[in-house]
Scaffold this motif. Structure first.
Motif, PDB file in Angstrom:
ATOM      1  N   SER A 102     -13.475  -6.845 -37.464  1.00 20.87           N
ATOM      2  CA  SER A 102     -13.274  -5.544 -36.822  1.00 20.87           C
ATOM      3  C   SER A 102     -12.736  -4.522 -37.810  1.00 20.87           C
ATOM      4  O   SER A 102     -13.105  -3.344 -37.776  1.00 20.87           O
ATOM      5  CB  SER A 102     -12.327  -5.676 -35.622  1.00 20.87           C
ATOM      6  OG  SER A 102     -11.028  -6.076 -36.034  1.00 20.87           O
ATOM      7  N   ARG A 103     -11.868  -4.977 -38.724  1.00 20.37           N
ATOM      8  CA  ARG A 103     -11.341  -4.073 -39.751  1.00 20.37           C
ATOM      9  C   ARG A 103     -12.438  -3.683 -40.744  1.00 20.37           C
ATOM     10  O   ARG A 103     -12.593  -2.509 -41.099  1.00 20.37           O
ATOM     11  CB  ARG A 103     -10.199  -4.748 -40.515  1.00 20.37           C
ATOM     12  CG  ARG A 103      -8.894  -4.886 -39.753  1.00 20.37           C
ATOM     13  CD  ARG A 103      -7.884  -5.644 -40.609  1.00 20.37           C
ATOM     14  NE  ARG A 103      -6.615  -5.795 -39.940  1.00 20.37           N
ATOM     15  CZ  ARG A 103      -5.654  -4.852 -39.940  1.00 20.37           C
ATOM     16  NH1 ARG A 103      -5.848  -3.718 -40.573  1.00 20.37           N
ATOM     17  NH2 ARG A 103      -4.508  -5.078 -39.308  1.00 20.37           N
ATOM     18  N   ARG A 104     -13.182  -4.675 -41.203  1.00 21.21           N
ATOM     19  CA  ARG A 104     -14.214  -4.419 -42.213  1.00 21.21           C
ATOM     20  C   ARG A 104     -15.299  -3.483 -41.692  1.00 21.21           C
ATOM     21  O   ARG A 104     -15.761  -2.593 -42.404  1.00 21.21           O
ATOM     22  CB  ARG A 104     -14.844  -5.741 -42.650  1.00 21.21           C
ATOM     23  CG  ARG A 104     -16.014  -5.571 -43.614  1.00 21.21           C
ATOM     24  CD  ARG A 104     -16.680  -6.885 -43.951  1.00 21.21           C
ATOM     25  NE  ARG A 104     -15.821  -7.748 -44.732  1.00 21.21           N
ATOM     26  CZ  ARG A 104     -16.204  -8.923 -45.237  1.00 21.21           C
ATOM     27  NH1 ARG A 104     -17.443  -9.357 -45.018  1.00 21.21           N
ATOM     28  NH2 ARG A 104     -15.371  -9.654 -45.933  1.00 21.21           N
ATOM     29  N   LEU A 105     -15.707  -3.691 -40.432  1.00 25.87           N
ATOM     30  CA  LEU A 105     -16.842  -2.948 -39.881  1.00 25.87           C
ATOM     31  C   LEU A 105     -16.425  -1.756 -39.028  1.00 25.87           C
ATOM     32  O   LEU A 105     -17.272  -0.978 -38.589  1.00 25.87           O
ATOM     33  CB  LEU A 105     -17.717  -3.902 -39.050  1.00 25.87           C
ATOM     34  CG  LEU A 105     -18.244  -5.132 -39.809  1.00 25.87           C
ATOM     35  CD1 LEU A 105     -18.987  -6.067 -38.858  1.00 25.87           C
ATOM     36  CD2 LEU A 105     -19.130  -4.718 -40.967  1.00 25.87           C
ATOM     37  N   GLY A 106     -15.126  -1.631 -38.774  1.00 23.65           N
ATOM     38  CA  GLY A 106     -14.648  -0.508 -37.968  1.00 23.65           C
ATOM     39  C   GLY A 106     -15.090  -0.573 -36.523  1.00 23.65           C
ATOM     40  O   GLY A 106     -15.339   0.467 -35.895  1.00 23.65           O
ATOM     41  N   LEU A 107     -15.179  -1.790 -35.959  1.00 23.35           N
ATOM     42  CA  LEU A 107     -15.646  -1.964 -34.590  1.00 23.35           C
ATOM     43  C   LEU A 107     -14.467  -2.177 -33.639  1.00 23.35           C
ATOM     44  O   LEU A 107     -13.546  -2.947 -33.937  1.00 23.35           O
ATOM     45  CB  LEU A 107     -16.585  -3.169 -34.497  1.00 23.35           C
ATOM     46  CG  LEU A 107     -17.859  -3.111 -35.338  1.00 23.35           C
ATOM     47  CD1 LEU A 107     -18.691  -4.363 -35.110  1.00 23.35           C
ATOM     48  CD2 LEU A 107     -18.673  -1.854 -35.022  1.00 23.35           C
ATOM     49  N   SER A 108     -14.515  -1.510 -32.499  1.00 25.18           N
ATOM     50  CA  SER A 108     -13.504  -1.739 -31.470  1.00 25.18           C
ATOM     51  C   SER A 108     -13.538  -3.201 -31.054  1.00 25.18           C
ATOM     52  O   SER A 108     -14.593  -3.835 -31.021  1.00 25.18           O
ATOM     53  CB  SER A 108     -13.759  -0.846 -30.257  1.00 25.18           C
ATOM     54  OG  SER A 108     -13.656   0.512 -30.604  1.00 25.18           O
ATOM     55  N   ILE A 109     -12.369  -3.732 -30.700  1.00 24.08           N
ATOM     56  CA  ILE A 109     -12.284  -5.155 -30.384  1.00 24.08           C
ATOM     57  C   ILE A 109     -11.593  -5.354 -29.038  1.00 24.08           C
ATOM     58  O   ILE A 109     -10.623  -4.662 -28.716  1.00 24.08           O
ATOM     59  CB  ILE A 109     -11.570  -5.918 -31.526  1.00 24.08           C
ATOM     60  CG1 ILE A 109     -11.709  -7.421 -31.354  1.00 24.08           C
ATOM     61  CG2 ILE A 109     -10.134  -5.474 -31.711  1.00 24.08           C
ATOM     62  CD1 ILE A 109     -11.427  -8.202 -32.620  1.00 24.08           C
ATOM     63  N   PHE A 110     -12.135  -6.291 -28.257  1.00 25.36           N
ATOM     64  CA  PHE A 110     -11.670  -6.522 -26.886  1.00 25.36           C
ATOM     65  C   PHE A 110     -11.400  -8.007 -26.651  1.00 25.36           C
ATOM     66  O   PHE A 110     -11.900  -8.872 -27.367  1.00 25.36           O
ATOM     67  CB  PHE A 110     -12.731  -6.059 -25.878  1.00 25.36           C
ATOM     68  CG  PHE A 110     -12.991  -4.590 -25.903  1.00 25.36           C
ATOM     69  CD1 PHE A 110     -12.431  -3.742 -24.966  1.00 25.36           C
ATOM     70  CD2 PHE A 110     -13.814  -4.030 -26.885  1.00 25.36           C
ATOM     71  CE1 PHE A 110     -12.677  -2.384 -24.994  1.00 25.36           C
ATOM     72  CE2 PHE A 110     -14.059  -2.669 -26.927  1.00 25.36           C
ATOM     73  CZ  PHE A 110     -13.492  -1.836 -25.973  1.00 25.36           C
ATOM     74  N   TYR A 111     -10.623  -8.259 -25.621  1.00 23.58           N
ATOM     75  CA  TYR A 111     -10.412  -9.629 -25.142  1.00 23.58           C
ATOM     76  C   TYR A 111     -11.202  -9.777 -23.853  1.00 23.58           C
ATOM     77  O   TYR A 111     -11.119  -8.923 -22.959  1.00 23.58           O
ATOM     78  CB  TYR A 111      -8.924  -9.870 -24.863  1.00 23.58           C
ATOM     79  CG  TYR A 111      -8.618 -11.210 -24.228  1.00 23.58           C
ATOM     80  CD1 TYR A 111      -8.795 -12.392 -24.929  1.00 23.58           C
ATOM     81  CD2 TYR A 111      -8.137 -11.281 -22.911  1.00 23.58           C
ATOM     82  CE1 TYR A 111      -8.494 -13.621 -24.356  1.00 23.58           C
ATOM     83  CE2 TYR A 111      -7.831 -12.506 -22.325  1.00 23.58           C
ATOM     84  CZ  TYR A 111      -8.016 -13.669 -23.049  1.00 23.58           C
ATOM     85  OH  TYR A 111      -7.725 -14.882 -22.479  1.00 23.58           O
ATOM     86  N   LEU A 112     -11.991 -10.844 -23.762  1.00 21.03           N
ATOM     87  CA  LEU A 112     -12.735 -11.078 -22.526  1.00 21.03           C
ATOM     88  C   LEU A 112     -11.894 -11.976 -21.624  1.00 21.03           C
ATOM     89  O   LEU A 112     -11.787 -13.183 -21.836  1.00 21.03           O
ATOM     90  CB  LEU A 112     -14.086 -11.726 -22.817  1.00 21.03           C
ATOM     91  CG  LEU A 112     -15.062 -11.721 -21.623  1.00 21.03           C
ATOM     92  CD1 LEU A 112     -15.465 -10.289 -21.283  1.00 21.03           C
ATOM     93  CD2 LEU A 112     -16.306 -12.556 -21.916  1.00 21.03           C
ATOM     94  N   HIS A 113     -11.298 -11.347 -20.631  1.00 26.17           N
ATOM     95  CA  HIS A 113     -10.412 -12.032 -19.683  1.00 26.17           C
ATOM     96  C   HIS A 113     -11.274 -12.575 -18.544  1.00 26.17           C
ATOM     97  O   HIS A 113     -11.790 -11.818 -17.728  1.00 26.17           O
ATOM     98  CB  HIS A 113      -9.384 -11.040 -19.155  1.00 26.17           C
ATOM     99  CG  HIS A 113      -8.430 -11.612 -18.159  1.00 26.17           C
ATOM    100  ND1 HIS A 113      -7.095 -11.836 -18.444  1.00 26.17           N
ATOM    101  CD2 HIS A 113      -8.594 -12.009 -16.868  1.00 26.17           C
ATOM    102  CE1 HIS A 113      -6.497 -12.345 -17.381  1.00 26.17           C
ATOM    103  NE2 HIS A 113      -7.391 -12.455 -16.415  1.00 26.17           N
ATOM    104  N   VAL A 114     -11.460 -13.894 -18.515  1.00 26.96           N
ATOM    105  CA  VAL A 114     -12.316 -14.521 -17.511  1.00 26.96           C
ATOM    106  C   VAL A 114     -11.478 -15.327 -16.529  1.00 26.96           C
ATOM    107  O   VAL A 114     -10.654 -16.156 -16.926  1.00 26.96           O
ATOM    108  CB  VAL A 114     -13.366 -15.444 -18.170  1.00 26.96           C
ATOM    109  CG1 VAL A 114     -14.292 -16.028 -17.100  1.00 26.96           C
ATOM    110  CG2 VAL A 114     -14.177 -14.688 -19.212  1.00 26.96           C
TER     111      VAL A 114
END
Length: 301
Positions: free
Chosen positions: A222-234
């Protein structure tokens, strides 16, 4: 030999995937009896893991959680097989996204995202997201030695236009994806509670009260590519039905403190495990390196 084994097993798997749901889960219960009571698959490992994670619980409660976790594990295994033939309508009904509006908002930004997941509840049916959004699900997986079963895994997890990337190639392929002029809108799913090899351990964290090396791949990507990151709460609503919620971890990972993303993911997963420990996969050896933490390494608590 590999082909012979595949030819013997595949027809059985296909027939299982076509069973009516009531019979399907009755069969799962039969598998549980075989695995738990007769084979005793990793019972010692599961018991040790539960005792480590819940030292305050008595033997009766540990046994209850252990039995329930095996029932859930067998359901998960059978549900993966069910993916061979499950319809689009059925999988969307059984794996419901509670905050679909969040996905729509992310689509409008036209930028791929990363989701971090643990071995908790269902992760096999997350490819249903392909059917309700513009995102293409991309799963990271470890190839199987039997090439025919490896192709079968691709077929199962690649249904509904999902894509798989071998774990050894994830950094290279994701980087190549995002360097394209018009990168495909992707939702990268990372199972992030594995135990990394000791020679790859850069960060140790308190997980369920025990110091273990942390898998930091999601944070690094996520740091390298600048992508938002989420947790999938199932959450498991009932047998065969799940509700999943995208929980933001960071929309600006490049400006987060080092290991903050890994720390937040761990706490979110830990909270779920403590609420319903029977829905976690206790058979994997998550705490096998617990006594190997070097004092010079960073440790989060």
């Amino acid at each position: 030999m590999q082909l012979a084994v595949y030819c013997l097993v595949y027809p059985l798997l296909w027939m299982i995937s076509k069973l009516p749901w009531r019979i399907f889960y009755f069969f799962s219960t039969c598998i549980y009896v075989l695995v738990y009571y007769i084979i005793g698959y990793r019972r010692k490992t599961v018991t040790e893991n539960l005792q480590l994670a819940f030292p305050e619980k008595d033997e009766k409660e540990i046994n209850r959680i252990r039995k329930a976790s095996y029932k859930h594990m067998c359901d998960m295994f059978l549900e993966m097989i069910r993916s061979l033939s499950i319809s689009e309508k059925e999988i969307v009904k059984r794996f419901h996204i509670t905050n679909l509006n969040a996905l729509v908002a992310l689509e409008d930004k036209n930028k791929s995202i990363i989701t971090m997941m643990g071995h908790y509840n269902s992760y096999e049916w997350t490819n249903s997201i392909d059917l309700i959004s513009k995102f293409r699900c991309v799963g990271i997986y470890k190839p199987i030695k039997n090439k025919y079963f490896d192709k079968l895994v691709h077929r199962i997890r690649g249904r509904f236009n999902s894509r798989l990337i071998p774990s050894a190639k994830v950094f290279r392929e994701m980087t190549m994806d995002q360097r394209q002029e018009n990168p495909e809108l992707s939702l990268y799913g990372l199972i992030s509670d594995q135990s990394p090899k000791l020679n790859n351990a850069t960060f140790w964290i308190d997980f369920m009260g025990i110091e273990v090396p942390a898998f930091v791949g999601g944070e690094v990507l996520s740091r390298r590519l600048g992508l938002s990151i989420f947790y999938l709460h199932v959450e498991k609503v009932k047998r065969g039905y799940y509700e999943a919620t995208l929980v933001p971890i960071s929309e600006d990972p490049q400006n987060e403190d080092e290991y903050a993303i890994t720390e937040k993911f761990t706490r979110l997963l830990e909270e779920q495990i403590r609420q319903k420990p029977e829905n976690y996969l206790w058979t994997h050896k998550r705490w096998k390196h617990r006594d190997a933490a070097p004092s010079k390494n960073p440790i989060a608590s």
